[in-house]
Design a protein around this motif. Structure first.
Motif, PDB file in Angstrom:
ATOM      1  N   VAL A 123       0.869  -1.157   0.000  1.00 64.12           N
ATOM      2  CA  VAL A 123       0.000   0.000   0.000  1.00 64.12           C
ATOM      3  C   VAL A 123       0.915   1.218   0.000  1.00 64.12           C
ATOM      4  N   TYR A 124       0.853   1.973  -1.087  1.00 67.23           N
ATOM      5  CA  TYR A 124       1.712   3.142  -1.220  1.00 67.23           C
ATOM      6  C   TYR A 124       0.954   4.390  -0.788  1.00 67.23           C
ATOM      7  N   LYS A 125       1.657   5.276  -0.150  1.00 67.26           N
ATOM      8  CA  LYS A 125       1.040   6.516   0.313  1.00 67.26           C
ATOM      9  C   LYS A 125       0.699   7.409  -0.871  1.00 67.26           C
ATOM     10  N   LYS A 126      -0.324   8.203  -0.675  1.00 66.76           N
ATOM     11  CA  LYS A 126      -0.819   9.120  -1.701  1.00 66.76           C
ATOM     12  C   LYS A 126       0.297  10.043  -2.205  1.00 66.76           C
ATOM     13  N   GLN A 127       1.115  10.551  -1.299  1.00 68.87           N
ATOM     14  CA  GLN A 127       2.182  11.478  -1.676  1.00 68.87           C
ATOM     15  C   GLN A 127       3.214  10.797  -2.578  1.00 68.87           C
ATOM     16  N   LEU A 128       3.509   9.536  -2.314  1.00 64.36           N
ATOM     17  CA  LEU A 128       4.468   8.802  -3.134  1.00 64.36           C
ATOM     18  C   LEU A 128       3.924   8.623  -4.549  1.00 64.36           C
ATOM     19  N   ARG A 129       2.655   8.236  -4.660  1.00 66.75           N
ATOM     20  CA  ARG A 129       2.043   8.074  -5.986  1.00 66.75           C
ATOM     21  C   ARG A 129       2.050   9.389  -6.749  1.00 66.75           C
ATOM     22  N   GLU A 130       1.664  10.472  -6.076  1.00 69.97           N
ATOM     23  CA  GLU A 130       1.610  11.780  -6.733  1.00 69.97           C
ATOM     24  C   GLU A 130       2.986  12.254  -7.178  1.00 69.97           C
ATOM     25  N   GLU A 131       3.998  12.045  -6.348  1.00 74.56           N
ATOM     26  CA  GLU A 131       5.360  12.460  -6.703  1.00 74.56           C
ATOM     27  C   GLU A 131       5.891  11.656  -7.886  1.00 74.56           C
ATOM     28  N   ALA A 132       5.638  10.352  -7.895  1.00 74.09           N
ATOM     29  CA  ALA A 132       6.083   9.511  -9.007  1.00 74.09           C
ATOM     30  C   ALA A 132       5.432   9.959 -10.306  1.00 74.09           C
ATOM     31  N   VAL A 133       4.144  10.237 -10.269  1.00 69.87           N
ATOM     32  CA  VAL A 133       3.420  10.700 -11.458  1.00 69.87           C
ATOM     33  C   VAL A 133       3.953  12.047 -11.906  1.00 69.87           C
ATOM     34  N   ARG A 134       4.205  12.940 -10.966  1.00 67.50           N
ATOM     35  CA  ARG A 134       4.737  14.266 -11.303  1.00 67.50           C
ATOM     36  C   ARG A 134       6.080  14.171 -12.013  1.00 67.50           C
ATOM     37  N   LEU A 135       6.958  13.304 -11.521  1.00 73.24           N
ATOM     38  CA  LEU A 135       8.270  13.139 -12.149  1.00 73.24           C
ATOM     39  C   LEU A 135       8.156  12.679 -13.597  1.00 73.24           C
ATOM     40  N   VAL A 136       7.193  11.815 -13.870  1.00 73.28           N
ATOM     41  CA  VAL A 136       7.005  11.304 -15.228  1.00 73.28           C
ATOM     42  C   VAL A 136       6.319  12.335 -16.115  1.00 73.28           C
ATOM     43  N   THR A 137       5.222  12.916 -15.630  1.00 76.15           N
ATOM     44  CA  THR A 137       4.418  13.803 -16.476  1.00 76.15           C
ATOM     45  C   THR A 137       5.102  15.138 -16.768  1.00 76.15           C
ATOM     46  N   GLN A 138       5.959  15.583 -15.889  1.00 81.96           N
ATOM     47  CA  GLN A 138       6.671  16.832 -16.152  1.00 81.96           C
ATOM     48  C   GLN A 138       7.933  16.590 -16.971  1.00 81.96           C
ATOM     49  N   GLY A 139       8.141  15.358 -17.400  1.00 85.66           N
ATOM     50  CA  GLY A 139       9.249  15.040 -18.286  1.00 85.66           C
ATOM     51  C   GLY A 139      10.611  14.990 -17.630  1.00 85.66           C
TER      52      GLY A 139
ATOM     53  N   LEU B  75      11.819  12.492 -15.635  1.00 89.99           N
ATOM     54  CA  LEU B  75      12.361  11.134 -15.695  1.00 89.99           C
ATOM     55  C   LEU B  75      11.407  10.231 -16.470  1.00 89.99           C
ATOM     56  N   SER B  76      11.932   9.138 -16.986  1.00 90.73           N
ATOM     57  CA  SER B  76      11.090   8.157 -17.667  1.00 90.73           C
ATOM     58  C   SER B  76      10.444   7.240 -16.628  1.00 90.73           C
ATOM     59  N   ILE B  77       9.444   6.490 -17.053  1.00 88.82           N
ATOM     60  CA  ILE B  77       8.771   5.556 -16.154  1.00 88.82           C
ATOM     61  C   ILE B  77       9.754   4.537 -15.566  1.00 88.82           C
ATOM     62  N   PRO B  78      10.613   3.899 -16.376  1.00 88.54           N
ATOM     63  CA  PRO B  78      11.576   2.953 -15.783  1.00 88.54           C
ATOM     64  C   PRO B  78      12.541   3.610 -14.794  1.00 88.54           C
ATOM     65  N   GLU B  79      12.957   4.841 -15.082  1.00 88.65           N
ATOM     66  CA  GLU B  79      13.871   5.540 -14.170  1.00 88.65           C
ATOM     67  C   GLU B  79      13.203   5.816 -12.820  1.00 88.65           C
ATOM     68  N   VAL B  80      11.958   6.253 -12.861  1.00 87.41           N
ATOM     69  CA  VAL B  80      11.227   6.509 -11.613  1.00 87.41           C
ATOM     70  C   VAL B  80      11.045   5.204 -10.846  1.00 87.41           C
ATOM     71  N   GLY B  81      10.687   4.148 -11.553  1.00 88.64           N
ATOM     72  CA  GLY B  81      10.503   2.847 -10.916  1.00 88.64           C
ATOM     73  C   GLY B  81      11.770   2.357 -10.231  1.00 88.64           C
ATOM     74  N   ARG B  82      12.888   2.467 -10.930  1.00 89.26           N
ATOM     75  CA  ARG B  82      14.163   2.035 -10.336  1.00 89.26           C
ATOM     76  C   ARG B  82      14.515   2.882  -9.123  1.00 89.26           C
ATOM     77  N   GLY B  83      14.298   4.180  -9.224  1.00 88.84           N
ATOM     78  CA  GLY B  83      14.630   5.076  -8.122  1.00 88.84           C
ATOM     79  C   GLY B  83      13.804   4.831  -6.877  1.00 88.84           C
ATOM     80  N   LEU B  84      12.565   4.391  -7.070  1.00 90.19           N
ATOM     81  CA  LEU B  84      11.672   4.158  -5.935  1.00 90.19           C
ATOM     82  C   LEU B  84      11.525   2.682  -5.583  1.00 90.19           C
TER      83      LEU B  84
END
Length: 77
Positions: free
Chosen positions: A26-42, A44-53
């Motif tokens: 169960v991931y916290k809301k803030q973690l989900r939002e931050e991961a999405v922000r990193l991807v949508t604002q260009g 980091l890529s999805i794999p980069e965010v995944g590896r980082g988290l």
């Protein structure tokens, strides 16, 4: 940042090998939002965010899709 539980327990018995299921995280809301922000604002890529988290790329991809459909807030309930 929340750590991800990745321990898999293997039990040996008379019937062979049986692996215990990895519990759903169960991931916290803030973690989900931050991961999405990193991807949508260009940034980091999805794999980069995944590896980082330490989260699978498919989970990040799912969050981004949910965000685009305005359903990200409904996740984790």
């Amino acid at each position: 940042m929340t750590l991800v539980h990745t321990k898999v327990e293997i039990k040996y018995g008379d019937a062979g090998v049986r692996m215990e299921r990895i519990p759903r995280e169960v991931y916290k809301k803030q973690l989900r939002e931050e991961a999405v922000r990193l991807v949508t604002q260009g940034e980091l890529s999805i794999p980069e965010v995944g590896r980082g988290l330490s989260i699978s790329a498919s989970t990040i991809r799912y969050w981004v899709k949910a965000s685009r459909e305005a359903k990200l807030q409904e996740l984790g309930r």
